[in-house]
Scaffold this motif. Structure first.
Motif, short mmCIF file in Angstrom:
data_model
loop_
_atom_site.label_atom_id
_atom_site.label_comp_id
_atom_site.label_asym_id
_atom_site.label_seq_id
_atom_site.Cartn_x
_atom_site.Cartn_y
_atom_site.Cartn_z
N LYS A 13 -33.03 -4.30 23.06
CA LYS A 13 -32.73 -2.87 22.98
C LYS A 13 -31.42 -2.71 22.26
CE LYS A 13 -31.36 -3.46 27.72
NZ LYS A 13 -31.80 -3.27 29.08
N SER A 14 -31.14 -1.55 21.80
CA SER A 14 -29.89 -1.31 21.07
C SER A 14 -28.71 -1.41 22.04
CB SER A 14 -29.91 0.06 20.41
OG SER A 14 -30.90 0.08 19.40
N VAL A 15 -27.65 -2.01 21.56
CA VAL A 15 -26.44 -2.19 22.38
C VAL A 15 -25.29 -1.49 21.65
CG1 VAL A 15 -24.81 -3.91 23.24
CG2 VAL A 15 -27.27 -4.34 23.39
N ARG A 16 -24.64 -0.57 22.38
CA ARG A 16 -23.60 0.26 21.75
C ARG A 16 -22.24 0.14 22.41
NH1 ARG A 16 -28.36 3.28 21.98
NH2 ARG A 16 -29.19 3.90 19.92
N ALA A 17 -22.14 -0.75 23.41
CA ALA A 17 -20.83 -0.97 24.07
C ALA A 17 -20.72 -2.46 24.35
CB ALA A 17 -20.72 -0.16 25.34
N PHE A 18 -19.58 -3.03 24.01
CA PHE A 18 -19.47 -4.48 23.98
C PHE A 18 -18.36 -5.00 24.90
CE2 PHE A 18 -20.59 -2.69 19.78
CZ PHE A 18 -21.89 -3.16 19.68
N THR A 19 -18.54 -6.24 25.35
CA THR A 19 -17.48 -6.90 26.12
C THR A 19 -16.46 -7.46 25.11
OG1 THR A 19 -18.47 -9.10 26.04
CG2 THR A 19 -19.19 -7.66 27.83
N TRP A 125 -30.21 -11.41 19.29
CA TRP A 125 -30.70 -11.19 20.66
C TRP A 125 -31.05 -12.51 21.33
CZ3 TRP A 125 -30.40 -7.07 23.74
CH2 TRP A 125 -31.12 -7.08 24.92
N SER A 126 -31.63 -13.42 20.56
CA SER A 126 -32.03 -14.71 21.13
C SER A 126 -30.79 -15.53 21.54
CB SER A 126 -32.89 -15.51 20.14
OG SER A 126 -32.08 -16.05 19.13
N LEU A 127 -29.62 -15.18 20.97
CA LEU A 127 -28.37 -15.86 21.35
C LEU A 127 -27.63 -15.08 22.44
CD1 LEU A 127 -27.09 -16.60 17.70
CD2 LEU A 127 -27.90 -18.31 19.33
N GLY A 128 -28.24 -13.98 22.89
CA GLY A 128 -27.59 -13.15 23.92
C GLY A 128 -26.67 -12.10 23.35
N ILE A 129 -26.74 -11.90 22.04
CA ILE A 129 -25.84 -10.94 21.36
C ILE A 129 -26.61 -9.66 21.04
CG2 ILE A 129 -24.48 -10.55 19.26
CD1 ILE A 129 -24.09 -13.67 19.20
N GLY A 130 -26.04 -8.53 21.42
CA GLY A 130 -26.68 -7.24 21.17
C GLY A 130 -26.31 -6.68 19.82
N SER A 131 -27.07 -5.69 19.40
CA SER A 131 -26.79 -5.07 18.10
C SER A 131 -27.31 -3.64 18.08
CB SER A 131 -27.46 -5.87 16.98
OG SER A 131 -28.87 -5.80 17.11
N VAL A 154 -26.85 -0.93 -6.29
CA VAL A 154 -26.69 -1.49 -4.93
C VAL A 154 -26.58 -0.32 -3.97
CG1 VAL A 154 -25.18 -2.84 -3.42
CG2 VAL A 154 -25.55 -3.58 -5.77
N PHE A 155 -27.41 -0.35 -2.94
CA PHE A 155 -27.41 0.76 -1.99
C PHE A 155 -27.47 0.23 -0.55
CE2 PHE A 155 -29.44 4.16 0.52
CZ PHE A 155 -28.54 5.18 0.25
N PRO A 156 -26.56 0.69 0.31
CA PRO A 156 -26.56 0.20 1.70
C PRO A 156 -27.70 0.84 2.49
CG PRO A 156 -24.83 1.84 1.40
CD PRO A 156 -25.51 1.69 0.07
N THR A 157 -28.70 0.04 2.86
CA THR A 157 -29.86 0.62 3.57
C THR A 157 -29.68 0.57 5.08
OG1 THR A 157 -31.04 -1.48 3.60
CG2 THR A 157 -31.48 -0.04 1.75
N ALA A 158 -28.91 -0.39 5.55
CA ALA A 158 -28.72 -0.47 7.01
C ALA A 158 -27.39 -1.13 7.33
CB ALA A 158 -29.85 -1.29 7.64
N MET A 159 -26.72 -0.57 8.32
CA MET A 159 -25.55 -1.26 8.85
C MET A 159 -25.93 -1.73 10.25
SD MET A 159 -21.63 -0.16 8.89
CE MET A 159 -21.46 1.12 10.10
N LEU A 160 -25.45 -2.92 10.60
CA LEU A 160 -25.69 -3.44 11.95
C LEU A 160 -24.36 -3.76 12.59
CD1 LEU A 160 -28.67 -5.94 11.48
CD2 LEU A 160 -28.69 -3.83 12.83
N VAL A 161 -24.20 -3.33 13.82
CA VAL A 161 -23.00 -3.71 14.59
C VAL A 161 -23.45 -4.64 15.71
CG1 VAL A 161 -21.76 -1.62 13.99
CG2 VAL A 161 -23.12 -1.65 16.07
N PHE A 162 -22.66 -5.67 15.97
CA PHE A 162 -23.04 -6.71 16.94
C PHE A 162 -21.94 -6.94 17.96
CE2 PHE A 162 -25.18 -7.76 12.97
CZ PHE A 162 -26.42 -8.25 13.34
N GLY A 163 -22.36 -7.43 19.11
CA GLY A 163 -21.40 -7.88 20.12
C GLY A 163 -22.15 -8.20 21.40
N TYR A 164 -21.46 -8.86 22.32
CA TYR A 164 -22.08 -9.07 23.64
C TYR A 164 -22.05 -7.74 24.39
CZ TYR A 164 -22.38 -14.06 22.91
OH TYR A 164 -22.74 -15.30 22.43
N GLY A 165 -23.21 -7.34 24.89
CA GLY A 165 -23.32 -6.03 25.54
C GLY A 165 -22.65 -6.02 26.90
N ASN A 166 -22.02 -4.91 27.27
CA ASN A 166 -21.46 -4.81 28.62
C ASN A 166 -22.60 -4.62 29.63
OD1 ASN A 166 -22.15 -2.12 28.68
ND2 ASN A 166 -20.07 -1.35 28.43
N GLU A 167 -22.25 -4.68 30.92
CA GLU A 167 -23.27 -4.69 31.97
C GLU A 167 -24.14 -3.44 31.93
OE1 GLU A 167 -21.39 -6.02 35.60
OE2 GLU A 167 -23.23 -5.42 36.70
#
Ligand SMILES: Cc1cc2nc3c(=O)[nH]c(=O)nc-3n(C[C@H](O)[C@H](O)[C@H](O)COP(=O)(O)O)c2cc1C
Length: 244
Positions: A13-19, A125-131, A154-167
């Motif tokens: 699932k999408s993760v929007r807050a990180f540890t 996600w398979s490494l436990g990292i949300g995005s 060159v055109f930016p089609t998607a930005m992805l932010v990553f991090g370990y999700g908080n609880e």
């Protein structure tokens, strides 16, 4: 049989807050390699990934991408750009007498970029990292072009932010999806009648609630929003150069 891969696709699932936990360099490397391993038209890899490590740039993107502060707090920010420039430049460099890139090239490049992005999401996600995807990177073409030094094709089609999700994020319920029967048509498109549309959209969006009120509010909040209009303007500007 549900394999580990399928279960992870169901769970993600999408993760929007990180540890505060950092993403290790070897984790980042794996995520990028997984992105590069994605299917790609003609094995051309019609994309370039911008690795945004500069905090000041992240802060700016948090503003220019519709004011979403969690972007600035992400541990890793990747921008997937549809990139026909590198092939066009290579053709030009040795006089291949190539035509200018057209809308078909653009569409292929967008597909390539987004497919690579989704591989990165799944690998993380398979490494436990949300995005979380940030579609708003497609807005403000002129601003992002300057900020990220993007050339013509060159055109930016998607930005992805990553991090370990908080609880709270990890325990959050994943939004329901439509039933498979509602998103699959056999042997060609079957356009839905008014009642079928209601049945379909109510199922996972507003079960047991006033459908018309929900749909009108959704239409205003998303489809008719200023950011959606800006995205269309911005993408339209980009398209123009492919139509000449
Ligand atoms: C193309 C695309 C653009 C998106 N843009 C944003 C965004 O700008 N901000 C955000 O918070 N989520 C964004 N999302 C995430 C969606 O809101 C999310 O995937 C959707 O609500 C389903 O939730 P889930 O990913 O947790 O299953 C985007 C997703 C996609 C695929």
């Amino acid at each position: 049989m549900i394999t580990n891969t399928i279960q992870e696709l169901f769970d993600r699932k999408s993760v929007r807050a990180f540890t505060d936990q950092e993403i290790l360099p070897e984790e980042k490397e794996l995520i990028l390699k997984a992105a590069a391993a994605a299917p790609t038209a003609g094995n051309q890899q019609l994309y370039t990934i911008l690795d945004i490590t500069d905090q000041e740039l992240k802060d700016k993107l948090a503003e220019t991408c519709d004011h979403q502060p969690f972007i600035a707090k992400a541990k890793m920010v990747l921008i997937f750009c549809a990139d026909f420039q590198k092939w066009y430049d290579a053709f030009q460099a040795i006089d291949c007498e190539s035509r200018k890139p057209g809308p078909g090239d653009l569409m292929l490049a967008c597909s390539d970029a987004n497919i690579a992005a989704q591989n990165a999401v799944t690998a993380a996600w398979s490494l436990g990292i949300g995005s979380c995807y940030i579609g708003d990177i497609m807005e403000l073409r002129e601003v992002h072009r300057e900020l990220l030094h993007l050339p013509e094709y060159v055109f930016p089609t998607a930005m992805l932010v990553f991090g370990y999700g908080n609880e709270q994020q990890m325990n959050r319920k994943k939004p329901e999806r439509a039933r498979v029967s509602d998103i699959v048509c056999e042997n060609g498109y079957h356009r839905k009648e008014k009642d079928q549309l209601k049945e379909m959209f109510q199922y996972n969006n507003c079960p047991g609630r006033d459908y018309e009120a929900w749909m009108k509010a959704f239409c205003n909040r998303k489809y008719n929003s200023d950011f959606a209009k800006e995205m269309s303007r911005s993408v339209g500007e980009y398209w123009k150069q492919f139509e000449e």
